[in-house]
Design a protein around this motif. Structure first.
Motif, mmCIF file in Angstrom:
data_model
loop_
_atom_site.group_PDB
_atom_site.id
_atom_site.type_symbol
_atom_site.label_atom_id
_atom_site.label_comp_id
_atom_site.label_asym_id
_atom_site.label_seq_id
_atom_site.Cartn_x
_atom_site.Cartn_y
_atom_site.Cartn_z
ATOM 1 N N ARG A 145 -4.616 -3.582 4.523
ATOM 2 C CA ARG A 145 -5.414 -4.778 4.796
ATOM 3 C C ARG A 145 -5.983 -5.354 3.497
ATOM 4 N N SER A 146 -6.443 -4.469 2.623
ATOM 5 C CA SER A 146 -6.978 -4.927 1.336
ATOM 6 C C SER A 146 -5.883 -5.524 0.458
ATOM 7 N N ALA A 147 -4.655 -5.002 0.587
ATOM 8 C CA ALA A 147 -3.538 -5.552 -0.179
ATOM 9 C C ALA A 147 -3.275 -7.001 0.226
ATOM 10 N N ILE A 148 -3.292 -7.255 1.525
ATOM 11 C CA ILE A 148 -3.067 -8.620 2.016
ATOM 12 C C ILE A 148 -4.150 -9.550 1.487
ATOM 13 N N GLU A 149 -5.411 -9.120 1.563
ATOM 14 C CA GLU A 149 -6.517 -9.957 1.115
ATOM 15 C C GLU A 149 -6.467 -10.179 -0.396
ATOM 16 N N ALA A 150 -6.062 -9.150 -1.149
ATOM 17 C CA ALA A 150 -5.981 -9.302 -2.600
ATOM 18 C C ALA A 150 -4.941 -10.344 -2.989
ATOM 19 N N VAL A 151 -3.802 -10.345 -2.311
ATOM 20 C CA VAL A 151 -2.767 -11.340 -2.592
ATOM 21 C C VAL A 151 -3.256 -12.728 -2.208
ATOM 22 N N ARG A 152 -3.903 -12.844 -1.060
ATOM 23 C CA ARG A 152 -4.385 -14.144 -0.609
ATOM 24 C C ARG A 152 -5.445 -14.718 -1.545
ATOM 25 N N GLN A 153 -6.343 -13.873 -2.018
ATOM 26 C CA GLN A 153 -7.465 -14.361 -2.811
ATOM 27 C C GLN A 153 -7.133 -14.534 -4.290
ATOM 28 N N HIS A 154 -6.292 -13.644 -4.832
ATOM 29 C CA HIS A 154 -6.117 -13.603 -6.283
ATOM 30 C C HIS A 154 -4.743 -14.065 -6.761
ATOM 31 N N ARG A 155 -3.809 -14.271 -5.844
ATOM 32 C CA ARG A 155 -2.484 -14.802 -6.171
ATOM 33 C C ARG A 155 -1.865 -14.094 -7.384
ATOM 34 N N PRO A 156 -1.606 -12.785 -7.265
ATOM 35 C CA PRO A 156 -1.074 -12.029 -8.404
ATOM 36 C C PRO A 156 0.369 -12.409 -8.718
ATOM 37 N N ASP A 157 0.833 -11.960 -9.870
ATOM 38 C CA ASP A 157 2.225 -12.170 -10.260
ATOM 39 C C ASP A 157 3.147 -11.134 -9.641
ATOM 40 N N LEU A 158 2.588 -9.993 -9.195
ATOM 41 C CA LEU A 158 3.390 -8.919 -8.621
ATOM 42 C C LEU A 158 2.502 -8.030 -7.761
ATOM 43 N N LEU A 159 3.057 -7.579 -6.634
ATOM 44 C CA LEU A 159 2.412 -6.583 -5.785
ATOM 45 C C LEU A 159 3.248 -5.315 -5.815
ATOM 46 N N VAL A 160 2.641 -4.209 -6.286
ATOM 47 C CA VAL A 160 3.270 -2.889 -6.212
ATOM 48 C C VAL A 160 2.673 -2.205 -5.000
ATOM 49 N N LEU A 161 3.500 -1.917 -4.011
ATOM 50 C CA LEU A 161 3.016 -1.583 -2.669
ATOM 51 C C LEU A 161 3.600 -0.273 -2.165
ATOM 52 N N ASP A 162 2.725 0.683 -1.864
ATOM 53 C CA ASP A 162 3.157 1.917 -1.226
ATOM 54 C C ASP A 162 3.476 1.634 0.240
ATOM 55 N N VAL A 163 4.532 2.253 0.754
ATOM 56 C CA VAL A 163 4.918 2.029 2.147
ATOM 57 C C VAL A 163 3.921 2.676 3.107
ATOM 58 N N MET A 164 3.558 3.911 2.838
ATOM 59 C CA MET A 164 2.690 4.662 3.737
ATOM 60 C C MET A 164 1.229 4.358 3.417
ATOM 61 N N MET A 165 0.708 3.299 4.045
ATOM 62 C CA MET A 165 -0.651 2.842 3.773
ATOM 63 C C MET A 165 -1.502 2.891 5.040
ATOM 64 N N PRO A 166 -2.815 3.212 4.911
ATOM 65 C CA PRO A 166 -3.691 3.164 6.077
ATOM 66 C C PRO A 166 -4.033 1.729 6.467
ATOM 67 N N LYS A 167 -4.520 1.584 7.696
ATOM 68 C CA LYS A 167 -4.962 0.311 8.294
ATOM 69 C C LYS A 167 -3.790 -0.615 8.590
ATOM 70 N N VAL A 168 -2.998 -0.961 7.577
ATOM 71 C CA VAL A 168 -1.784 -1.759 7.798
ATOM 72 C C VAL A 168 -0.666 -1.122 6.990
ATOM 73 N N ASP A 169 0.425 -0.746 7.659
ATOM 74 C CA ASP A 169 1.573 -0.127 7.000
ATOM 75 C C ASP A 169 2.169 -1.081 5.963
ATOM 76 N N GLY A 170 2.752 -0.492 4.882
ATOM 77 C CA GLY A 170 3.319 -1.314 3.828
ATOM 78 C C GLY A 170 4.381 -2.280 4.311
ATOM 79 N N LEU A 171 5.213 -1.847 5.257
ATOM 80 C CA LEU A 171 6.239 -2.742 5.786
ATOM 81 C C LEU A 171 5.611 -3.925 6.516
#
Length: 235
Positions: free
Chosen positions: A36-62
């Motif tokens: 969930r924090s990954a989604i919000e970070a992309v929405r708010q900060h518009r990074p150049d790259l997201l490095v994303l673990d698949v097995m994540m709590p709250k919302v799965d990486g996929l």
């Protein structure tokens, strides 16, 4: 290189090690520990790259990729402990640009990150280099693909595949050649990755994906991009 990378990794130790490598390369880094924090970070900060673990709590990486692809073209590099090819290809099918399996070599991971960032770096020149193949248009400067007047949403890797072929319409490209066009590091990933991207591109650009007219298969060789004027299409 003043690029902004979001690292989404629930293992605090691994996230810290990865962030140290990234900062040593000169990247700005933001670390989050759940989907969930990954989604919000992309929405708010518009990074150049997201490095994303698949097995994540709250919302799965996929699911993170699935949600973000509906609203963002941020490049996504997935980290996964899932070793089966079907699992890896599922991530690409959802819109990830690349993946690295755990345990990974930090040097390999950094090489993959550098390649992804170079590939999607904007030209900044203000000029437009447009490739046209029949009704298909690839704008290299704007990083856009259109079929007629319709804008086609492509991941960074899908864009590189179609741009590589659009530069030489009718030429047959092997999977290895397309991998080099995507990554410059064709030894890192399998040629099935190209097949997954081609399948996704056909869903997006072809009027009838099972009978493609633009992106054709050349049996036992690879793929080619044509102008779509042959009504018989191909495979």
């Amino acid at each position: 290189m003043d690029a902004h990378v979001v690292v989404a990794e629930d293992n605090v130790t691994q996230a810290e090690i990865l962030s140290q490598y990234l900062r040593a390369e000169g990247y700005r880094v933001r670390v989050v520990h759940d989907g969930r924090s990954a989604i919000e970070a992309v929405r708010q900060h518009r990074p150049d790259l997201l490095v994303l673990d698949v097995m994540m709590p709250k919302v799965d990486g996929l699911d993170v990729v699935r949600i973000l692809r509906g609203e963002s073209d941020v490049p996504v590099l997935m980290l996964t402990a899932r070793s089966t090819e079907d699992d890896l290809l599922l991530g690409l099918d959802l819109g990830a640009d690349d993946y690295v399996t755990k345990p990974y070599s930090p040097r390999e991971l950094m090489a993959r990150i550098r390649t992804l960032l170079r590939r999607v770096q904007r030209t900044g020149s203000g000029t437009s280099d447009v490739l046209t193949v029949g009704g298909l248009m690839v704008d290299l400067a704007r990083h856009e693909v259109r079929v007629g007047d319709r804008l086609v949403e492509c991941t960074a890797s899908e864009f590189r595949v179609v741009a590589t072929m659009a530069a030489e319409p009718g030429r047959v490209f092997s999977r290895a050649q397309l991998l080099r066009g995507m990554h410059g590091l064709d030894g890192f990933i399998t040629e099935r990755t190209v097949d997954a991207h081609v399948m996704n591109l056909r869903k997006k650009i072809e009027p009838m994906p099972p009978k493609p007219r633009y992106l054709l298969t050349v049996h036992r060789v690879g793929y080619k991009l044509v102008d779509g004027t042959d009504p018989r299409g191909g495979r």
